[in-house]
Design a protein around this motif. Structure first.
Motif, PDB file in Angstrom:
ATOM      1  N   GLN A   5       4.844   6.502  -9.824  1.00 48.69           N
ATOM      2  CA  GLN A   5       5.399   5.410  -9.043  1.00 48.69           C
ATOM      3  C   GLN A   5       5.023   4.083  -9.683  1.00 48.69           C
ATOM      4  OE1 GLN A   5       7.295   6.059  -6.447  1.00 48.69           O
ATOM      5  NE2 GLN A   5       7.662   3.987  -5.660  1.00 48.69           N
ATOM      6  N   VAL A   6       5.994   3.210  -9.811  1.00 45.10           N
ATOM      7  CA  VAL A   6       5.785   1.900 -10.416  1.00 45.10           C
ATOM      8  C   VAL A   6       6.164   0.823  -9.395  1.00 45.10           C
ATOM      9  CG1 VAL A   6       6.469   0.329 -12.275  1.00 45.10           C
ATOM     10  CG2 VAL A   6       6.269   2.786 -12.726  1.00 45.10           C
ATOM     11  N   THR A   7       5.332  -0.173  -9.270  1.00 44.81           N
ATOM     12  CA  THR A   7       5.616  -1.324  -8.412  1.00 44.81           C
ATOM     13  C   THR A   7       5.778  -2.554  -9.277  1.00 44.81           C
ATOM     14  OG1 THR A   7       4.356  -0.370  -6.592  1.00 44.81           O
ATOM     15  CG2 THR A   7       4.799  -2.729  -6.501  1.00 44.81           C
ATOM     16  N   LEU A   8       6.834  -3.296  -9.043  1.00 38.35           N
ATOM     17  CA  LEU A   8       7.108  -4.522  -9.802  1.00 38.35           C
ATOM     18  C   LEU A   8       7.064  -5.711  -8.860  1.00 38.35           C
ATOM     19  CD1 LEU A   8      10.156  -3.243 -11.901  1.00 38.35           C
ATOM     20  CD2 LEU A   8       7.758  -3.281 -12.564  1.00 38.35           C
TER      21      LEU A   8
ATOM     22  N   ALA B 291       3.864  -5.324 -13.506  1.00 38.36           N
ATOM     23  CA  ALA B 291       4.002  -3.915 -13.173  1.00 38.36           C
ATOM     24  C   ALA B 291       2.646  -3.319 -12.840  1.00 38.36           C
ATOM     25  CB  ALA B 291       4.629  -3.162 -14.341  1.00 38.36           C
ATOM     26  N   SER B 292       2.642  -2.455 -11.844  1.00 33.48           N
ATOM     27  CA  SER B 292       1.445  -1.701 -11.511  1.00 33.48           C
ATOM     28  C   SER B 292       1.842  -0.263 -11.243  1.00 33.48           C
ATOM     29  CB  SER B 292       0.734  -2.306 -10.297  1.00 33.48           C
ATOM     30  OG  SER B 292       1.580  -2.258  -9.162  1.00 33.48           O
ATOM     31  N   GLY B 293       0.833   0.609 -11.275  1.00 33.05           N
ATOM     32  CA  GLY B 293       1.119   2.021 -11.132  1.00 33.05           C
ATOM     33  C   GLY B 293       1.201   2.670 -12.502  1.00 33.05           C
ATOM     34  N   TYR B 294       1.723   3.855 -12.539  1.00 27.98           N
ATOM     35  CA  TYR B 294       1.762   4.578 -13.802  1.00 27.98           C
ATOM     36  C   TYR B 294       3.001   4.227 -14.621  1.00 27.98           C
ATOM     37  CZ  TYR B 294       2.261   8.264 -17.219  1.00 27.98           C
ATOM     38  OH  TYR B 294       2.426   8.940 -18.402  1.00 27.98           O
TER      39      TYR B 294
ATOM     40  N   ALA C 210      13.450  -4.888 -13.491  1.00 25.49           N
ATOM     41  CA  ALA C 210      13.548  -3.447 -13.262  1.00 25.49           C
ATOM     42  C   ALA C 210      12.884  -2.711 -14.410  1.00 25.49           C
ATOM     43  CB  ALA C 210      15.009  -3.024 -13.125  1.00 25.49           C
ATOM     44  N   ALA C 211      12.511  -1.475 -14.148  1.00 24.47           N
ATOM     45  CA  ALA C 211      11.810  -0.696 -15.164  1.00 24.47           C
ATOM     46  C   ALA C 211      12.194   0.774 -15.071  1.00 24.47           C
ATOM     47  CB  ALA C 211      10.300  -0.846 -15.005  1.00 24.47           C
ATOM     48  N   GLU C 212      12.118   1.436 -16.196  1.00 22.46           N
ATOM     49  CA  GLU C 212      12.369   2.865 -16.250  1.00 22.46           C
ATOM     50  C   GLU C 212      11.404   3.497 -17.237  1.00 22.46           C
ATOM     51  OE1 GLU C 212      14.202   4.509 -14.281  1.00 22.46           O
ATOM     52  OE2 GLU C 212      13.945   6.471 -15.192  1.00 22.46           O
TER      53      GLU C 212
ATOM     54  N   ASN D 215      20.653   3.228 -14.246  1.00 21.22           N
ATOM     55  CA  ASN D 215      19.636   4.067 -14.889  1.00 21.22           C
ATOM     56  C   ASN D 215      18.219   3.714 -14.466  1.00 21.22           C
ATOM     57  OD1 ASN D 215      21.591   5.448 -16.349  1.00 21.22           O
ATOM     58  ND2 ASN D 215      21.394   4.139 -18.143  1.00 21.22           N
ATOM     59  N   LEU D 216      18.037   2.600 -13.809  1.00 20.04           N
ATOM     60  CA  LEU D 216      16.695   2.097 -13.519  1.00 20.04           C
ATOM     61  C   LEU D 216      16.249   2.457 -12.120  1.00 20.04           C
ATOM     62  CD1 LEU D 216      17.889  -0.843 -15.357  1.00 20.04           C
ATOM     63  CD2 LEU D 216      15.490  -0.299 -15.708  1.00 20.04           C
ATOM     64  N   ASP D 217      15.066   3.018 -12.029  1.00 18.76           N
ATOM     65  CA  ASP D 217      14.559   3.489 -10.748  1.00 18.76           C
ATOM     66  C   ASP D 217      13.665   2.501 -10.018  1.00 18.76           C
ATOM     67  OD1 ASP D 217      14.265   6.814 -12.106  1.00 18.76           O
ATOM     68  OD2 ASP D 217      15.808   5.988 -10.790  1.00 18.76           O
TER      69      ASP D 217
END
Length: 125
Positions: free
Chosen positions: A1-4, A24-27, A96-98, A111-113
């Protein structure tokens, strides 16, 4: 899980500059892509710029030469430096990040979650 978490933005006059940040935080694995998107009132969200873990970047034609995407891996933060702002740049900007993807993959928002909360940029003429 990633938090932005986004910061920056605001109201500026045409010709001015802004810097947006996305922490970004999380893995996040060693391979990833991140991007900036924006949405103006009454318009669809559009991609602005992307960057990946190798530092490769892509820009929308409309912002080339004015927008610069960068990252500070030590701070897990991505930036969007915007100069020569135009009223047409007004809108809500999202990061956004993927994970496990390269910059081309981030060109398509579907494509970005993981997404930031959005930040308003208003440019007055």
């Amino acid at each position: 899980q990633v938090t932005l978490v986004q910061s920056g933005g605001g109201s500026v006059q045409a010709g001015g500059s802004l810097r947006l940040s996305c922490a970004a935080s999380g893995y996040m694995p060693n391979t990833y892509c991140m991007g900036w998107f924006r949405q103006a009132v009454g318009k669809e969200r559009e991609g602005v710029a992307t960057i990946d873990s190798d530092g490769r970047t892509r820009y929308a034609d409309s912002v080339k030469g004015r927008f610069t995407i960068s990252q500070d891996k030590a701070k897990s933060t991505m930036y969007l430096q915007i100069k020569s702002l135009e009223p047409e740049d007004t809108g809500v900007y999202y990061c956004a990040a993927e994970p496990w993807a390269l910059t081309e993959y981030c060109l398509s928002e579907s494509n970005l979650d993981y997404w930031g909360q959005g930040t308003q940029v208003t440019v007055s003429s």
